[in-house]
Design a protein around this motif. Structure first.
Motif, PDB file in Angstrom:
ATOM      1  N   UNK A  99      15.596  -4.308   0.468  1.00 37.97           N
ATOM      2  CA  UNK A  99      16.000  -5.185   1.565  1.00 37.97           C
ATOM      3  C   UNK A  99      15.052  -6.374   1.765  1.00 37.97           C
ATOM      4  N   UNK A 100      13.785  -6.218   1.378  1.00 40.09           N
ATOM      5  CA  UNK A 100      12.796  -7.274   1.576  1.00 40.09           C
ATOM      6  C   UNK A 100      12.178  -7.602   0.228  1.00 40.09           C
ATOM      7  N   UNK A 101      12.503  -8.761  -0.321  1.00 39.61           N
ATOM      8  CA  UNK A 101      12.008  -9.150  -1.639  1.00 39.61           C
ATOM      9  C   UNK A 101      10.626  -9.794  -1.491  1.00 39.61           C
ATOM     10  N   UNK A 102       9.631  -8.936  -1.341  1.00 36.56           N
ATOM     11  CA  UNK A 102       8.261  -9.391  -1.139  1.00 36.56           C
ATOM     12  C   UNK A 102       7.390  -8.729  -2.209  1.00 36.56           C
ATOM     13  N   UNK A 103       6.802  -9.505  -3.136  1.00 37.87           N
ATOM     14  CA  UNK A 103       6.099  -8.896  -4.274  1.00 37.87           C
ATOM     15  C   UNK A 103       4.980  -7.932  -3.902  1.00 37.87           C
ATOM     16  N   UNK A 104       4.269  -8.178  -2.798  1.00 31.68           N
ATOM     17  CA  UNK A 104       3.140  -7.314  -2.460  1.00 31.68           C
ATOM     18  C   UNK A 104       3.601  -5.904  -2.086  1.00 31.68           C
ATOM     19  N   UNK A 105       4.888  -5.724  -1.822  1.00 33.34           N
ATOM     20  CA  UNK A 105       5.402  -4.376  -1.562  1.00 33.34           C
ATOM     21  C   UNK A 105       5.263  -3.478  -2.790  1.00 33.34           C
ATOM     22  N   UNK A 106       5.134  -4.087  -3.963  1.00 30.43           N
ATOM     23  CA  UNK A 106       4.939  -3.271  -5.164  1.00 30.43           C
ATOM     24  C   UNK A 106       3.518  -2.704  -5.238  1.00 30.43           C
ATOM     25  N   UNK A 107       2.583  -3.252  -4.445  1.00 29.61           N
ATOM     26  CA  UNK A 107       1.188  -2.791  -4.502  1.00 29.61           C
ATOM     27  C   UNK A 107       1.046  -1.328  -4.087  1.00 29.61           C
ATOM     28  N   UNK A 108       1.564  -0.904  -2.907  1.00 28.33           N
ATOM     29  CA  UNK A 108       1.433   0.519  -2.573  1.00 28.33           C
ATOM     30  C   UNK A 108       2.178   1.430  -3.537  1.00 28.33           C
TER      31      UNK A 108
END
Length: 360
Positions: free
Chosen positions: A181-190
């Motif tokens: 729902x939220x295309x934010x690259x830093x979400x891949x960090x966790x």
């Protein structure tokens, strides 16, 4: 096709264009866009700053965004003390869920209403980072563990135990839902971070409570390789960079697993060195500097092994190694001058079927 200013800056950094040429091309594209309000299908056009996807910048505002988010994530993870255990499982679960809900609501407001993508995306990332704590509280409350009780939550970041596995699975699931729902690259960090932890915590589940060191290392290398392949499949397939964190933590797991294996075989050590040389070439093909860092560390480790074990009493080895180091520096200077040509030559050596699958 759409071109951003960053695309031109990267071409200038790769030596394809000079900085002056990149500026001239950008100005020409802007004039063309202004003169042609309705471009034809397939026409090249520049993106304005408002249209381009938001990217982290090293200015005070963005540093404050990320620094604040990392403090919150650290407070609910790395710096969690034993005092939290007094809340009990239900208390920890309820508090962490409340935090996550507040982060999601605030992030949704900033993301959708205020169009502040970076602070909004960071709030969603903070919500995902609450998942392992919430899962731990739920497991502590219900007394359900995939293996034995792993101990206090603060040990999650210190000890390798199979009991943490469900916390990692839940965090990956929460991160994937958020990314949908939220295309934010830093979400891949966790997601990438807990996958790295999972690469260590899987061994006790697969081999029992006390796996050997090499068994741990093989599991870590296998999970890391899977992360690298997954990152490769999504690399540059989107306008934003969703592959960076997968590459970083994938290399930590893969390279770390291989580097920590115990072996007396000279052939295996040499093959390890060649694999690290391969990582350095992969850095050129994929245009990812993180590969050359790990590759250089691996080759340096192998040279250290040669110096201290194989050629310990050799008079010539330091001279040969010095010559090799100077040659590498010279090669680096030449590569800097001819990056585009070198990359094109390497690509020419890659089979066509593989070249088509490289990130572009």
């Amino acid at each position: 096709m759409e071109i951003t200013r960053k695309d031109l800056e990267e071409l200038a950094a790769d030596g394809v264009l000079t900085a002056a040429q990149a500026d001239a091309v950008w100005l020409a594209l802007e004039r063309r866009r202004a003169a042609a309000p309705a471009p034809a299908e397939g026409e090249v056009r520049p993106l304005t700053e408002a249209q381009a996807p938001p990217r982290p910048r090293f200015d005070l505002v963005h540093v404050a965004y990320y620094f604040g988010a990392l403090i919150v994530i650290g407070a609910m993870g790395w710096f969690m003390n034993l005092g939290w255990e007094r809340f009990g499982g239900f208390g920890i679960f309820a508090i962490s869920v409340a935090y996550a809900v507040c982060f999601v609501l605030a992030g949704r407001t900033l993301w959708h209403r205020e169009n502040l993508k970076i602070p909004g995306g960071l709030l969603f990332t903070m919500a995902v980072s609450m998942t392992p704590l919430a899962t731990y509280g739920l497991e502590r409350w219900l007394g359900l563990w995939p293996q034995s009780d792993p101990g206090a939550y603060r040990d999650f970041h210190m000890w390798v135990k199979g009991g943490w596995f469900l916390m990692e699975v839940a965090t990956i699931a929460a991160g994937l839902v958020a990314l949908k729902f939220i295309r934010f690259p830093f979400l891949t960090a966790p997601i990438a971070f807990v996958l790295w932890y999972m690469s260590m915590d899987l061994a006790p589940l697969l081999y029992g409570k006390d796996p050997s060191w090499n068994e741990r290392a093989w599991v870590s290398a296998a999970v890391g390789l899977a992360m690298l392949l997954a990152s490769f499949l999504i690399d540059r397939r989107t306008r934003q960079d969703f592959a960076f964190w997968g590459y970083l933590f994938g290399l930590l797991a893969f390279w770390g697993g291989l580097s920590s294996m115990d072996s007396d075989s000279q052939l295996r050590k040499f093959l390890y060195c060649m694999l690290n040389v391969g990582l350095m070439f992969a850095s050129v093909l994929l245009n990812r500097r993180v590969f050359v860092i790990f590759g250089a560390l691996g080759v340096s480790g192998y040279l250290g092994f040669l110096a201290h074990d194989v050629f310990r009493d050799s008079l010539w080895f330091p001279f040969v190694l010095s010559f090799l180091g100077i040659a590498i520096i010279f090669a680096g200077v030449q590569y800097h001058k001819r990056q585009a040509q070198v990359r094109a030559s390497l690509l020419h050596l890659v089979p066509e079927w593989a070249r088509k699958r490289l990130p572009s």
